[in-house]
Design a protein around this motif. Structure first.
Motif, PDB file in Angstrom:
ATOM      1  N   SER A   1     -83.745 -28.585  13.718  1.00 25.47           N
ATOM      2  CA  SER A   1     -84.027 -29.955  13.277  1.00 25.47           C
ATOM      3  C   SER A   1     -85.193 -29.926  12.304  1.00 25.47           C
ATOM      4  O   SER A   1     -86.195 -29.257  12.555  1.00 25.47           O
ATOM      5  CB  SER A   1     -84.399 -30.839  14.468  1.00 25.47           C
ATOM      6  OG  SER A   1     -83.326 -30.922  15.366  1.00 25.47           O
TER       7      SER A   1
ATOM      8  N   ILE B   1     -87.672 -32.625  10.125  1.00 28.53           N
ATOM      9  CA  ILE B   1     -88.021 -34.018   9.900  1.00 28.53           C
ATOM     10  C   ILE B   1     -88.188 -34.295   8.407  1.00 28.53           C
ATOM     11  O   ILE B   1     -88.199 -33.382   7.595  1.00 28.53           O
ATOM     12  CB  ILE B   1     -89.299 -34.426  10.666  1.00 28.53           C
ATOM     13  CG1 ILE B   1     -90.519 -33.686  10.111  1.00 28.53           C
ATOM     14  CG2 ILE B   1     -89.146 -34.186  12.148  1.00 28.53           C
ATOM     15  CD1 ILE B   1     -91.814 -34.354  10.474  1.00 28.53           C
TER      16      ILE B   1
ATOM     17  N   ASN C   1     -87.683 -26.643  15.638  1.00 29.35           N
ATOM     18  CA  ASN C   1     -87.949 -28.015  15.198  1.00 29.35           C
ATOM     19  C   ASN C   1     -89.070 -27.970  14.179  1.00 29.35           C
ATOM     20  O   ASN C   1     -90.222 -27.702  14.532  1.00 29.35           O
ATOM     21  CB  ASN C   1     -88.336 -28.906  16.379  1.00 29.35           C
ATOM     22  CG  ASN C   1     -87.164 -29.185  17.275  1.00 29.35           C
ATOM     23  OD1 ASN C   1     -86.115 -29.577  16.804  1.00 29.35           O
ATOM     24  ND2 ASN C   1     -87.330 -28.962  18.562  1.00 29.35           N
TER      25      ASN C   1
ATOM     26  N   ILE D   1     -91.656 -29.603  11.886  1.00 33.92           N
ATOM     27  CA  ILE D   1     -92.338 -30.891  11.784  1.00 33.92           C
ATOM     28  C   ILE D   1     -93.403 -30.896  10.688  1.00 33.92           C
ATOM     29  O   ILE D   1     -94.049 -31.907  10.458  1.00 33.92           O
ATOM     30  CB  ILE D   1     -92.966 -31.310  13.123  1.00 33.92           C
ATOM     31  CG1 ILE D   1     -94.009 -30.303  13.577  1.00 33.92           C
ATOM     32  CG2 ILE D   1     -91.887 -31.501  14.178  1.00 33.92           C
ATOM     33  CD1 ILE D   1     -94.823 -30.762  14.764  1.00 33.92           C
ATOM     34  N   SER D   2     -93.590 -29.739  10.022  1.00 34.26           N
ATOM     35  CA  SER D   2     -94.548 -29.675   8.912  1.00 34.26           C
ATOM     36  C   SER D   2     -94.017 -28.691   7.867  1.00 34.26           C
ATOM     37  O   SER D   2     -93.125 -27.895   8.146  1.00 34.26           O
ATOM     38  CB  SER D   2     -95.928 -29.233   9.418  1.00 34.26           C
ATOM     39  OG  SER D   2     -95.862 -27.967  10.018  1.00 34.26           O
TER      40      SER D   2
ATOM     41  N   ASN E   1     -90.629 -24.697  18.962  1.00 34.60           N
ATOM     42  CA  ASN E   1     -90.687 -26.153  19.022  1.00 34.60           C
ATOM     43  C   ASN E   1     -92.122 -26.555  19.348  1.00 34.60           C
ATOM     44  O   ASN E   1     -92.530 -26.471  20.496  1.00 34.60           O
ATOM     45  CB  ASN E   1     -89.742 -26.655  20.107  1.00 34.60           C
ATOM     46  CG  ASN E   1     -89.759 -28.154  20.228  1.00 34.60           C
ATOM     47  OD1 ASN E   1     -90.282 -28.849  19.375  1.00 34.60           O
ATOM     48  ND2 ASN E   1     -89.221 -28.661  21.315  1.00 34.60           N
ATOM     49  N   PRO E   2     -92.896 -26.955  18.351  1.00 33.33           N
ATOM     50  CA  PRO E   2     -92.595 -27.031  16.927  1.00 33.33           C
ATOM     51  C   PRO E   2     -92.589 -25.634  16.289  1.00 33.33           C
ATOM     52  O   PRO E   2     -93.195 -24.702  16.820  1.00 33.33           O
ATOM     53  CB  PRO E   2     -93.726 -27.874  16.361  1.00 33.33           C
ATOM     54  CG  PRO E   2     -94.868 -27.609  17.261  1.00 33.33           C
ATOM     55  CD  PRO E   2     -94.276 -27.404  18.631  1.00 33.33           C
TER      56      PRO E   2
END
Length: 64
Positions: A25, A27, A43, A45-46, A57-58
């Motif tokens: 995933s 973002i 995941n 996220i940055s 994750n992250p």
């Protein structure tokens, strides 16, 4: 190369020669640098710099 089941939300830049594992995933408002490898199920996220390897994750870099 992008694996199956990858979810990308919103505006995301993906550089050349990136390998993104299945079920990852990502973002919105993230940049993934050229030559980056992202592990399966991560995941993001940055933003990730060029030629980095990230997992988790992250997602975090596994290069030291």
């Amino acid at each position: 190369m992008i694996g199956s089941g990858v979810v990308v939300a919103g505006y995301t830049q993906i550089g050349e020669r990136c390998y993104i594992g299945s079920k990852t995933s990502i973002i919105s408002n993230v940049t993934i640098g050229a030559g980056t490898l992202i592990g399966i199920g991560s995941n993001v996220i940055s933003s990730i710099p060029e030629n980095d390897k990230c997992v988790g994750n992250p997602a975090k870099s596994i290069l030291k």
